[in-house]
Design an enzyme around this catalytic site. Structure first.
Site, mmCIF file in Angstrom:
data_model
loop_
_atom_site.group_PDB
_atom_site.id
_atom_site.type_symbol
_atom_site.label_atom_id
_atom_site.label_comp_id
_atom_site.label_asym_id
_atom_site.label_seq_id
_atom_site.Cartn_x
_atom_site.Cartn_y
_atom_site.Cartn_z
ATOM 1 N N HIS A 1 0.816 -1.222 0.000
ATOM 2 C CA HIS A 1 0.000 0.000 0.000
ATOM 3 C C HIS A 1 0.843 1.263 0.000
ATOM 4 C CE1 HIS A 1 -3.759 -2.073 0.301
ATOM 5 N NE2 HIS A 1 -3.411 -2.693 1.410
ATOM 6 N N ASP B 1 -7.326 -4.704 7.500
ATOM 7 C CA ASP B 1 -7.971 -5.696 6.630
ATOM 8 C C ASP B 1 -8.751 -6.720 7.436
ATOM 9 O OD1 ASP B 1 -7.481 -4.906 3.937
ATOM 10 O OD2 ASP B 1 -5.364 -5.246 4.318
HETATM 11 C C1 3PY Z 1 -3.648 -3.965 7.797
HETATM 12 O O1 3PY Z 1 -3.929 -3.357 8.848
HETATM 13 O O2 3PY Z 1 -4.501 -4.453 7.051
HETATM 14 C C2 3PY Z 1 -2.261 -4.109 7.411
HETATM 15 O O3 3PY Z 1 -1.973 -4.752 6.433
HETATM 16 C C3 3PY Z 1 -1.220 -3.424 8.209
HETATM 17 O O4 3PY Z 1 -1.060 -2.180 7.696
HETATM 18 MG MG MG Z 2 -3.572 -5.272 5.188
#
Ligand code: 3PY
Ligand code: MG
Length: 275
Positions: free
Chosen positions: A50, A193
């Site tokens: 990201h 996520d």
């Molecule tokens: C998330 O929180 O989804 C990550 O991959 C860590 O940044």
């Molecule tokens: Mg993530």
């Protein structure tokens, strides 16, 4: 050999604190300034998933910047962990792991790993035969580690760290099997996520209590399998709490958060002088 701060922390069972590097175009000096920011910084995740960081060109330059000098007080530099861009829903992560490790990274972090089979493939991609299937040939790799070519080859399999992210519902279902895969050093929890996959918004600090329950289960699954458990945090207060809970590797902040918070808090001090 150059020190491997994160591995040293793992071996001594003491929590490792780190920071996230998401601005690749900030380049060499941005990465080096981060690396020199604290003697207690044990790792930097170079984020090609990201973050706006290219794998090639990009990662090799940042790895060199971070490992090229020690800390300002004479301490060891943080270990570089490259989060590769591909998600675990595909199997085509092989070349990215090869590139990150050949660039001299001390380990890889692979997002969205949902099955033990994916984890097995990843572990194999990161280790030389006979254990795995990583190809040999990086011209600059050993130099980044301060080793001869043959010594790098001899020790890479035990020194390179392989971390997989548990952040999907399928991964939660399979967490025990993933943790038990040989060659996987640790499970890394992505709270954003994980939260959205459970139907909650991404946390800006503490996750929803239902997500917290799953976080505890992942921590236990990793430790039951004799593996490390890592988590992303948004600030130092939250990171201290995670360390007390038993996490082994804790991301404390990011380049972008640190920069924007630092500017905002100083502007606030400047524009509201004490009376
Ligand atoms: C998330 O929180 O989804 C990550 O991959 C860590 O940044
Ligand atoms: Mg993530």
């Amino acid at each position: 050999m150059q020190t491997h701060s994160l591995l040293s922390r793992f071996k001594s069972n003491t929590p490792a604190f780190g920071a996230w590097l998401s601005n690749g175009s900030g380049g060499f000096f941005h990465a080096r300034a981060m690396a020199q920011s604290s003697p207690n910084l044990s790792f930097i995740v170079i984020d090609c998933e990201h973050g706006l960081v290219n794998l090639n060109p990009g990662v090799a330059e940042l790895v060199a910047a971070i490992h090229g000098v020690g800390h300002l007080d004479g301490g060891a530099p943080p270990s570089t962990i490259v989060r590769i861009a591909a998600t675990g829903f595909t199997t085509g992560v092989n070349w990215q792991i090869k590139y990150a490790l050949d660039a001299g990274a001390r380990g890889v972090l692979v997002p969205m790993v949902s099955t033990a089979e994916m984890a097995k493939n990843i572990a194999s991609d990161a280790r030389y035969p006979p254990v795995g299937r990583r190809g040999f040939g990086g011209a600059y790799t050993h130099g980044n580690w301060g080793l001869t070519r043959s010594d790098y080859f001899k020790h890479a399999n035990e020194n390179v760290l392989v971390l997989v992210q548990i952040e999907t519902l399928e991964a939660v279902k399979n967490m025990k099997e993933i943790a038990e895969v040989e060659g996987i050093d640790g499970l890394f929890i992505g709270p954003s996520d994980l939260s959205i996959s459970m139907g909650y918004p991404p946390p800006s600090s503490d996750p929803h209590p239902e997500v917290e329950k799953v976080i505890r289960e992942i921590l236990k699954a990793a430790h039951d399998a004799g593996k490390k458990c890592a988590i992303f945090c948004f600030n130092g207060v939250q990171a201290a709490k995670r360390a007390a809970e038993g996490f082994d590797m804790i991301n404390v902040t990011s380049d972008i958060n640190a920069m924007t918070e630092g500017i905002a808090s100083n502007i606030k001090l400047a524009s509201s002088p004490s009376t």
